[in-house]
Design a protein around this motif. Structure first.
Motif, PDB file in Angstrom:
ATOM      1  N   PRO A 121     -19.325   1.707  -3.667  1.00  0.00           N
ATOM      2  CA  PRO A 121     -17.893   1.950  -3.131  1.00  0.00           C
ATOM      3  C   PRO A 121     -17.051   2.081  -4.383  1.00  0.00           C
ATOM      4  O   PRO A 121     -16.997   1.523  -5.532  1.00  0.00           O
ATOM      5  N   ARG A 122     -15.969   2.910  -4.157  1.00  0.00           N
ATOM      6  CA  ARG A 122     -15.067   2.726  -5.371  1.00  0.00           C
ATOM      7  C   ARG A 122     -14.165   1.440  -5.403  1.00  0.00           C
ATOM      8  O   ARG A 122     -14.040   0.724  -4.210  1.00  0.00           O
ATOM      9  N   PRO A 123     -13.519   1.132  -6.586  1.00  0.00           N
ATOM     10  CA  PRO A 123     -12.733   0.076  -6.424  1.00  0.00           C
ATOM     11  C   PRO A 123     -11.219   0.060  -5.576  1.00  0.00           C
ATOM     12  O   PRO A 123     -10.954   1.114  -5.391  1.00  0.00           O
ATOM     13  N   ILE A 124     -10.987  -0.927  -4.975  1.00  0.00           N
ATOM     14  CA  ILE A 124      -9.872  -1.061  -4.354  1.00  0.00           C
ATOM     15  C   ILE A 124      -8.656  -1.476  -5.446  1.00  0.00           C
ATOM     16  O   ILE A 124      -9.020  -2.454  -5.778  1.00  0.00           O
ATOM     17  N   ILE A 150       0.744  -1.205   0.221  1.00  0.00           N
ATOM     18  CA  ILE A 150      -0.088   0.071   0.075  1.00  0.00           C
ATOM     19  C   ILE A 150       0.882   1.449  -0.027  1.00  0.00           C
ATOM     20  O   ILE A 150       2.025   1.233   0.380  1.00  0.00           O
ATOM     21  N   THR A 151       0.267   2.465  -0.669  1.00  0.00           N
ATOM     22  CA  THR A 151       1.175   3.512  -0.572  1.00  0.00           C
ATOM     23  C   THR A 151       0.522   4.596   0.236  1.00  0.00           C
ATOM     24  O   THR A 151       1.267   5.692   0.450  1.00  0.00           O
ATOM     25  N   TYR A 152      -0.687   4.658   0.705  1.00  0.00           N
ATOM     26  CA  TYR A 152      -1.193   5.492   1.631  1.00  0.00           C
ATOM     27  C   TYR A 152      -2.269   4.920   2.689  1.00  0.00           C
ATOM     28  O   TYR A 152      -2.792   3.574   2.333  1.00  0.00           O
ATOM     29  N   PRO A 153      -2.615   5.487   3.656  1.00  0.00           N
ATOM     30  CA  PRO A 153      -3.208   4.871   4.730  1.00  0.00           C
ATOM     31  C   PRO A 153      -4.725   4.681   4.315  1.00  0.00           C
ATOM     32  O   PRO A 153      -5.444   5.465   3.353  1.00  0.00           O
ATOM     33  N   GLN A 154      -5.360   3.781   4.778  1.00  0.00           N
ATOM     34  CA  GLN A 154      -6.936   3.367   4.413  1.00  0.00           C
ATOM     35  C   GLN A 154      -7.048   3.150   2.657  1.00  0.00           C
ATOM     36  O   GLN A 154      -8.263   3.203   2.243  1.00  0.00           O
ATOM     37  N   GLN A 155      -6.068   2.762   2.214  1.00  0.00           N
ATOM     38  CA  GLN A 155      -6.085   2.358   0.686  1.00  0.00           C
ATOM     39  C   GLN A 155      -6.869   0.947   0.542  1.00  0.00           C
ATOM     40  O   GLN A 155      -7.659   1.044  -0.773  1.00  0.00           O
ATOM     41  N   LEU A 156      -7.011   0.148   1.559  1.00  0.00           N
ATOM     42  CA  LEU A 156      -7.681  -0.952   1.333  1.00  0.00           C
ATOM     43  C   LEU A 156      -8.967  -0.840   2.115  1.00  0.00           C
ATOM     44  O   LEU A 156      -9.657  -1.982   2.056  1.00  0.00           O
ATOM     45  N   GLN A 157      -9.588   0.243   2.389  1.00  0.00           N
ATOM     46  CA  GLN A 157     -10.927   0.384   2.814  1.00  0.00           C
ATOM     47  C   GLN A 157     -11.783   1.341   2.030  1.00  0.00           C
ATOM     48  O   GLN A 157     -11.363   2.386   1.372  1.00  0.00           O
ATOM     49  N   ALA A 183     -16.488  -1.865   3.605  1.00  0.00           N
ATOM     50  CA  ALA A 183     -15.817  -3.223   3.306  1.00  0.00           C
ATOM     51  C   ALA A 183     -14.237  -2.789   3.266  1.00  0.00           C
ATOM     52  O   ALA A 183     -13.921  -1.615   3.265  1.00  0.00           O
ATOM     53  N   ILE A 184     -13.428  -3.934   3.497  1.00  0.00           N
ATOM     54  CA  ILE A 184     -12.127  -3.874   3.813  1.00  0.00           C
ATOM     55  C   ILE A 184     -11.148  -4.833   3.120  1.00  0.00           C
ATOM     56  O   ILE A 184     -11.987  -6.147   3.566  1.00  0.00           O
ATOM     57  N   ILE A 185     -10.197  -4.969   2.372  1.00  0.00           N
ATOM     58  CA  ILE A 185      -9.409  -6.119   2.423  1.00  0.00           C
ATOM     59  C   ILE A 185      -8.227  -6.102   3.206  1.00  0.00           C
ATOM     60  O   ILE A 185      -7.615  -4.910   3.617  1.00  0.00           O
ATOM     61  N   ASP A 186      -8.305  -7.133   4.156  1.00  0.00           N
ATOM     62  CA  ASP A 186      -7.353  -7.235   5.118  1.00  0.00           C
ATOM     63  C   ASP A 186      -5.801  -6.922   4.779  1.00  0.00           C
ATOM     64  O   ASP A 186      -5.500  -7.582   3.712  1.00  0.00           O
ATOM     65  N   GLU A 187      -4.985  -6.334   5.514  1.00  0.00           N
ATOM     66  CA  GLU A 187      -3.691  -6.229   5.200  1.00  0.00           C
ATOM     67  C   GLU A 187      -2.790  -7.255   5.290  1.00  0.00           C
ATOM     68  O   GLU A 187      -1.828  -7.543   4.805  1.00  0.00           O
ATOM     69  N   ASP A 188      -3.260  -8.422   5.965  1.00  0.00           N
ATOM     70  CA  ASP A 188      -2.685  -9.617   6.034  1.00  0.00           C
ATOM     71  C   ASP A 188      -2.765 -10.367   4.817  1.00  0.00           C
ATOM     72  O   ASP A 188      -2.301 -11.429   4.795  1.00  0.00           O
ATOM     73  N   SER A 189      -3.621 -10.081   3.907  1.00  0.00           N
ATOM     74  CA  SER A 189      -3.586 -10.761   2.782  1.00  0.00           C
ATOM     75  C   SER A 189      -2.185 -10.980   1.943  1.00  0.00           C
ATOM     76  O   SER A 189      -1.511  -9.928   2.005  1.00  0.00           O
ATOM     77  N   THR A 190      -2.038 -12.097   1.132  1.00  0.00           N
ATOM     78  CA  THR A 190      -0.795 -12.183   0.706  1.00  0.00           C
ATOM     79  C   THR A 190      -0.870 -12.459  -0.713  1.00  0.00           C
ATOM     80  O   THR A 190      -1.952 -13.081  -1.446  1.00  0.00           O
ATOM     81  N   ILE A 191       0.095 -12.237  -1.562  1.00  0.00           N
ATOM     82  CA  ILE A 191       0.465 -12.783  -2.667  1.00  0.00           C
ATOM     83  C   ILE A 191       1.569 -13.264  -3.015  1.00  0.00           C
ATOM     84  O   ILE A 191       2.882 -12.734  -2.359  1.00  0.00           O
TER      85      ILE A 191
END
Length: 775
Positions: A381-384, A368-375, A503-511
């Motif tokens: 809602p706008r796309p994440i 992520i490049t800025y806070p709340q990017q995944l929320q 809605a939120i994509i959790d920061e612990d998601s991984t690729i």
């Protein structure tokens, strides 16, 4: 003693003291004025002179709105963000809004609210003559609220009827044009010469425009001076990133300024024995005894700053440049002496900060490049989005996919409806997941599909398979909530207030990109302009040599600085390990990748795969048989074997500028590459600089050669390809056989027959042994 008498005594003492001081002070004589006591100097520079200011307009398109924005009744707000440099203030600000409202709206009741940093600036009413027509209105913004980071929020309040209104009605809309803009009257601040603010005023990340920073040298700069400048330019390039950077070069004199109110920072390189002519005064610019960095005012423009990079010799300049890039947080005051710069740990291949790690699973929190990017929030809602940059040479042929472990949470819908989470990669749909009523937290383990990478391969053959997304990728998550917002009937009116959906994509998601080999077909100029490959393989360019002309012109040095800074912008790390040479014979023997600037080396001109040669006498172009190669739109030629063999040669003589980018294999090391930036005159190099700074023209660069003319970029693939990287023998065998399906089928048939024969012989031997045993 009473309180009143005490006050009286203190007042009397104060009057007596003041009277004695007044009597003891010298009286002013006729014709003379009293000399005032000196005042202490302020912490920041102050001036009674009017500071320079200028208007700057940012369109919504420049601020990230590539298309128009449609505000609806249930999605009625939009935020536009802009920034302001730290060394400037806004003395005036205004919003020029272009919009088209729905013709079904009720005038006056419908309006647009404008907020600046969550403070209401005003209301734009939608009049009757605005309905269905493109309208432009201007609103003043309070400049006192403008800071370094700002948000303009537009809220649409629409009404189509005065009773029983459905907020989801499709007549409630207003289209905000991307041509809308924000105008600021920017005013420069009078700054002290303090390096504590470095890289200000030379670069500010809050500035969204392209960086332009002049460099000044003494005449005929040495290789060491050019190397120090390349390191510092690469630092500014790594900071400017997508903004781009330009480094005009001049010899002996400072760049001219239009007026004394100009604001243009400059960097000057000087040693004790080789310094620009304007620094010849040793009393004003004394010799140094160590690497020194100093900030001074421009002699002709007091609001412009000059950064002096000085040293006893070339090594001191390199040390000072590295210190500016590494130790900026230690600098303070107008002059700093560099004691020591030491590398504690060498860089490793593919560890560029701008690239995602490929040795382990990577958490979304690292991307992520800025806070709340995944929320996100809202009924629509706008796309994440998440940017994933990868090395361009990842080999994922015949792989089942890339593991994507996604955790997400959302506001549960009132019922199990059609609410879904759609996941796509570079606008390519991957999967759709249901958003169920009871599950507010979920975990999905997916595998991203693997396809061939048409950006890294310049023909239709499956040369080096890779991700369809290539080196620059965008992962997108769309939460789509299905909900009944309102309903109305003829005799019954019912309105439902929608829930605050989040809605939120959790920061612990991984690729996970670990376990892949590095293998790519070369030459590939697309990989060079998009990722700086192969020079960015080592983030500090420690396995690269830049071959420069013996007596470079200022334009050639500018091309050098902008090429190196462009590579660092794509790797995210300064080129501390880059080496410069003007001896082609010595450089070509080393096991490094070569970036050639200038004319083609004589021993390379006889290369049968050479596709272009620029000389002062004539220009030569070699084209492959039966194809025009890759044009400016990246259309690929036929993939039949032999089509890339040079079969035509054209020679012309012309006066107009032309330049070229050329990729080829090193003649001495088969795992090394050469990228040549060719030109004859300064006008040719200016074409190169313009192309390297234009994202549209860079998208047209591909193949093994790219011709740069005033009309655009023409790319083609000619000659044999080679491979860079390593694969296990079994994977390399299968990959090579995959390009020859007939041979693979023959080998399969032979293998089956051989296996059947061996099995028959084994069974016969076993039967004969049993018979002999029975006997």
């Amino acid at each position: 003693m009473s309180r009143l008498s005490k006050k009286a005594i203190f007042a009397s003492l104060a009057l007596m003291t003041f009277a004695s001081q007044l009597m003891s002070a010298p009286l002013p004589l006729p014709g003379n004025s009293p000399v005032p006591a000196p005042l202490p100097k302020p912490a920041f520079a102050q001036t009674d002179q009017v500071l320079p200011s200028w208007p700057v307009t940012y369109s919504f398109e420049q601020l990230g709105r590539a298309t128009d924005t449609l505000l609806l009744g249930i999605n009625s707000s939009d935020v536009v963000e802009f920034s302001l440099r730290r060394d400037r203030i806004a003395s005036d600000a205004s919003l020029q809004l272009e919009y088209t409202p729905s013709p079904a709206l009720i005038p006056t009741l419908s309006h647009i609210r404008v907020y600046l940093n969550d403070v209401l600036m005003g209301v734009l009413p939608i009049e009757k003559d605005h309905l269905g027509r493109k309208t432009t209105q201007k609103m003043a913004l309070d400049p006192r609220l403008v800071s370094d980071f700002n948000r303009v929020r537009l809220e649409f309040v629409g009404h189509y009827t005065d009773i029983c209104e459905d907020p989801a009605n499709n007549t409630l809309w207003v289209n905000i044009s991307r041509g809308s803009g924000i105008t600021l009257q920017e005013q420069a601040l009078s700054l002290q010469n303090d390096l504590a603010f470095f890289p200000l005023p030379f670069f500010d990340p809050r500035n969204n425009s392209k960086l332009e920073l002049p460099f000044v040298f003494a005449a005929n700069p040495t290789l060491g001076e050019q190397k120090a400048a390349a390191i510092l330019a690469s630092y500014f390039g790594s900071q400017s990133n997508w903004r781009g950077a330009s480094f005009p070069v001049s010899f002996d004199s400072l760049p001219g300024v239009q007026n004394k109110d100009a604001v243009q920072p400059t960097v000057v390189f000087a040693t004790n024995d080789h310094r620009p002519a304007f620094m010849s005064d040793l009393e004003k610019f004394p010799a140094v005894t160590a690497p020194v960095v100093e900030m001074i005012n421009h002699p002709d423009a007091p609001y412009s700053k000059i950064l002096l990079v000085m040293g006893r010799n070339e090594e001191d300049l390199t040390t000072a440049a590295k210190a500016l890039a590494l130790g900026g947080n230690l600098l303070r005051g107008s002059r700093v002496t560099i004691d020591k710069v030491q590398e504690l740990q060498p860089r490793k291949p593919y560890d560029a900060p701008a690239w995602m790690r490929t040795d382990r699973p990577v958490r979304f929190a690292e991307l992520i490049t800025y806070p709340q990017q995944l929320q996100v929030s809202g009924l629509q809602p706008r796309p994440i989005t998440l940017d994933v940059n990868l090395p361009p040479d990842l080999f994922v042929w015949r792989n089942q996919g890339i593991p994507l472990r996604t955790q997400y949470r959302y506001t549960a819908p009132s019922a199990n409806d059609d609410s879904r989470l759609n996941i796509s990669l570079n606008d390519q749909f991957i999967t759709s997941l249901p958003l169920l009523r009871k599950d507010t937290s979920n975990l999905e383990e997916l595998r991203l599909a693997v396809l061939s990478n048409d950006t890294a391969n310049v023909n239709d053959k499956l040369i080096v398979p890779s991700l369809k997304i290539g080196d620059r990728n965008r992962l997108r998550f769309d939460f789509n909530f299905a909900s009944t917002v309102g309903s109305s009937q003829r005799d019954r009116c019912q309105t439902i207030l929608p829930a605050n959906t989040q809605a939120i994509i959790d920061e612990d998601s991984t690729i996970d990109m670990s376990g892949y080999h590095h293998y790519i077909s070369m030459p590939d100029l697309k990989a060079f302009v998009r990722s700086g490959f192969p020079f960015s393989r080592m983030a500090d360019m420690s396995e690269s040599i830049v071959v420069v002309p013996g007596n470079p012109t200022p334009t050639q040095i500018s091309t050098l600085l902008e090429a190196v800074s462009g590579i660092s912008a794509r790797s995210g790390y300064p080129a501390f390990g880059v080496r410069l040479s003007n001896d082609w014979a010595a450089a070509s023997k080393e096991d490094v990748d070569l970036l050639l600037l200038g004319e083609m080396a004589p021993e390379l001109r006889d290369n049968p795969d050479l596709s272009v040669l620029l000389q002062r006498q004539h220009d030569m172009l070699v084209q492959p048989y039966g194809t025009t190669g890759i044009d400016a739109n990246n259309r690929r030629g036929p993939s039949t074997d032999g089509r890339n063999i040079p079969a035509n040669r054209t020679e012309v003589t012309a006066q107009a500028p032309i330049a070229a980018m050329l990729g080829m294999q090193s003649p001495t090391h088969n795992q090394r590459s050469i990228v040549a930036l060719l030109g004859n005159e300064d006008a040719d190099y200016n074409l190169l600089r313009e192309a390297m700074g234009d994202s549209g023209k860079l998208d047209a660069v591909a193949g093994s050669v790219a011709l740069v003319r005033s009309s655009g970029v023409y790319s083609q693939l000619v000659g044999d390809q080679y491979f860079v990287g390593n694969l296990p023998w079994y994977l390399l065998l299968w990959y090579q056989l995959s390009e020859h399906p007939v041979l693979l089928a023959v080998l399969a048939v032979v293998s089956v027959l051989l296996s059947a024969f061996l099995l028959w012989r084994a069974l016969s031997w076993a039967a004969n042994r049993r018979l002999h045993k029975d006997d």
